[in-house]
Motif scaffolding. Structure first.
Motif, PDB file in Angstrom:
ATOM      1  N   ASP A  40      -2.398   4.742  -1.927  1.00  0.00           N
ATOM      2  CA  ASP A  40      -0.980   4.396  -2.014  1.00  0.00           C
ATOM      3  C   ASP A  40      -0.329   4.404  -0.643  1.00  0.00           C
ATOM      4  OD1 ASP A  40      -1.153   4.112  -4.734  1.00  0.00           O
ATOM      5  OD2 ASP A  40      -0.503   6.156  -5.169  1.00  0.00           O
ATOM      6  N   ASP A  41      -0.694   5.382   0.202  1.00  0.00           N
ATOM      7  CA  ASP A  41      -0.094   5.463   1.532  1.00  0.00           C
ATOM      8  C   ASP A  41      -0.458   4.244   2.365  1.00  0.00           C
ATOM      9  OD1 ASP A  41       1.037   7.823   0.883  1.00  0.00           O
ATOM     10  OD2 ASP A  41      -0.374   9.084   2.009  1.00  0.00           O
ATOM     11  N   ILE A  42      -1.743   3.842   2.309  1.00  0.00           N
ATOM     12  CA  ILE A  42      -2.171   2.672   3.073  1.00  0.00           C
ATOM     13  C   ILE A  42      -1.469   1.424   2.561  1.00  0.00           C
ATOM     14  CG2 ILE A  42      -4.148   1.189   3.588  1.00  0.00           C
ATOM     15  CD1 ILE A  42      -5.889   3.708   3.531  1.00  0.00           C
ATOM     16  N   HIS A  43      -1.393   1.294   1.232  1.00  0.00           N
ATOM     17  CA  HIS A  43      -0.712   0.145   0.633  1.00  0.00           C
ATOM     18  C   HIS A  43       0.744   0.097   1.064  1.00  0.00           C
ATOM     19  CE1 HIS A  43       1.601  -1.898  -2.563  1.00  0.00           C
ATOM     20  NE2 HIS A  43       0.584  -2.731  -2.573  1.00  0.00           N
ATOM     21  N   ASP A  44       1.418   1.245   1.006  1.00  0.00           N
ATOM     22  CA  ASP A  44       2.825   1.301   1.402  1.00  0.00           C
ATOM     23  C   ASP A  44       2.999   0.925   2.858  1.00  0.00           C
ATOM     24  OD1 ASP A  44       3.622   2.041  -1.084  1.00  0.00           O
ATOM     25  OD2 ASP A  44       3.778   4.186  -0.641  1.00  0.00           O
ATOM     26  N   ALA A  45       2.125   1.424   3.708  1.00  0.00           N
ATOM     27  CA  ALA A  45       2.256   1.169   5.140  1.00  0.00           C
ATOM     28  C   ALA A  45       2.101  -0.307   5.462  1.00  0.00           C
ATOM     29  CB  ALA A  45       1.220   1.978   5.915  1.00  0.00           C
ATOM     30  N   ILE A  46       1.202  -0.972   4.742  1.00  0.00           N
ATOM     31  CA  ILE A  46       0.941  -2.386   5.032  1.00  0.00           C
ATOM     32  C   ILE A  46       1.984  -3.291   4.395  1.00  0.00           C
ATOM     33  CG2 ILE A  46      -0.701  -4.272   4.660  1.00  0.00           C
ATOM     34  CD1 ILE A  46      -2.932  -2.179   4.819  1.00  0.00           C
ATOM     35  N   VAL A  47       2.335  -2.985   3.142  1.00  0.00           N
ATOM     36  CA  VAL A  47       3.151  -3.912   2.353  1.00  0.00           C
ATOM     37  C   VAL A  47       4.637  -3.612   2.435  1.00  0.00           C
ATOM     38  CG1 VAL A  47       3.570  -4.774   0.024  1.00  0.00           C
ATOM     39  CG2 VAL A  47       1.226  -4.338   0.780  1.00  0.00           C
ATOM     40  N   SER A  48       5.003  -2.330   2.422  1.00  0.00           N
ATOM     41  CA  SER A  48       6.393  -1.959   2.171  1.00  0.00           C
ATOM     42  C   SER A  48       7.269  -1.897   3.408  1.00  0.00           C
ATOM     43  CB  SER A  48       6.442  -0.606   1.443  1.00  0.00           C
ATOM     44  OG  SER A  48       5.767  -0.711   0.211  1.00  0.00           O
ATOM     45  N   THR A  49       6.675  -1.726   4.598  1.00  0.00           N
ATOM     46  CA  THR A  49       7.475  -1.623   5.803  1.00  0.00           C
ATOM     47  C   THR A  49       7.765  -3.005   6.361  1.00  0.00           C
ATOM     48  OG1 THR A  49       6.330   0.436   6.298  1.00  0.00           O
ATOM     49  CG2 THR A  49       7.676  -0.505   8.035  1.00  0.00           C
ATOM     50  N   LEU A  50       9.016  -3.404   6.354  1.00  0.00           N
ATOM     51  CA  LEU A  50       9.398  -4.722   6.824  1.00  0.00           C
ATOM     52  C   LEU A  50      10.183  -4.609   8.115  1.00  0.00           C
ATOM     53  CD1 LEU A  50      10.647  -6.310   3.479  1.00  0.00           C
ATOM     54  CD2 LEU A  50       8.419  -6.641   4.554  1.00  0.00           C
ATOM     55  N   CYS A  51       9.808  -5.404   9.099  1.00  0.00           N
ATOM     56  CA  CYS A  51      10.621  -5.534  10.298  1.00  0.00           C
ATOM     57  C   CYS A  51      11.744  -6.504   9.971  1.00  0.00           C
ATOM     58  CB  CYS A  51       9.767  -6.061  11.451  1.00  0.00           C
ATOM     59  SG  CYS A  51      10.726  -6.658  12.850  1.00  0.00           S
TER      60      CYS A  51
END
Length: 220
Positions: A40-51
């Motif tokens: 979940d952490d890896i998924h969140d880091a890749i998908v959820s953080t938007l510039c």
């Protein structure tokens, strides 16, 4: 001919067994890593953080202080404890983010601090005679506690960086409780002077609320 047929059948059986084991091992690994939050952490880091600058989004910031956290989670312990001494200012960013880079010099100048964008920094700053807990959190290098604090304060559910948060205390139906406000991107403003003024307004409001209400704030 018969020997060749037997050998081919045996080879197919071996391949099928090997593939089955590979699928089983991968499913077990995914289940285990999901249990520990790694997946979940890896998924969140890749998908959820938007510039925000990358997706051409620059929300207009509202300075209203609210009590309810953005995701319904409790305030982190480091926030609740530090609120006994002063308000908090948290800057969330990521490594690759033009808006983060544009806002960084403004934040550094306001707090008279120097640090690299990859750093995680905590500093108790004397801001115009008042104590302010300053946090610089790069989500690409954040601890789990720091990462988990980001959605707690995403007031407008933007899911993007940069995000600037002021946390303070305020009177709420007979109780002094933590409250916060958040601003995003380059704040929907055109000049560095306007952006600086809005950030300092956030900080000044947080300090004023804390000075008026901190005597009634209890931790733990």
């Amino acid at each position: 001919m018969q020997k060749m047929l037997v050998a081919q059948v045996a080879l197919l059986v071996l391949i099928a067994v090997g593939f089955g084991e590979l699928v089983f091992e991968f499913s077990v690994y995914e289940e285990l890593t999901s249990d520990f939050g790694v997946y979940d952490d890896i998924h969140d880091a890749i998908v959820s953080t938007l510039c925000l600058s990358c997706i051409k989004l620059d929300p207009v910031s509202r300075l209203d202080f609210v009590f309810e956290t953005a995701n319904g989670e409790d305030h982190p312990e480091f926030v609740l404890e530090n609120l006994t001494k002063g308000p908090l200012f948290i800057e969330y960013r990521s490594d690759v983010c033009k808006a983060c880079d544009d806002m960084a010099p403004i934040i550094k100048d306001i707090f008279k601090l120097s640090f690299e964008k990859e750093e995680t920094l905590y500093e108790l700053v004397n801001y115009n005679g008042s104590d302010v807990h300053f946090y610089h959190i790069n989500l690409d290098h954040a601890s789990k506690i720091q990462w988990d604090s980001w959605p707690i304060y995403d007031k407008d559910h933007i899911k993007g960086v940069p995000m600037f948060v002021v946390i303070t205390v305020k009177y709420n139906r007979g109780i002094i409780e933590p409250c916060y406000t958040a601003a995003y991107g380059t704040l929907g403003l055109d000049t560095d002077e306007e952006r600086r003024n809005l950030i300092t307004d956030m900080i000044d409001d947080g300090i004023g609320l804390h000075e008026d209400n901190h005597a009634g704030y209890k931790y733990p």
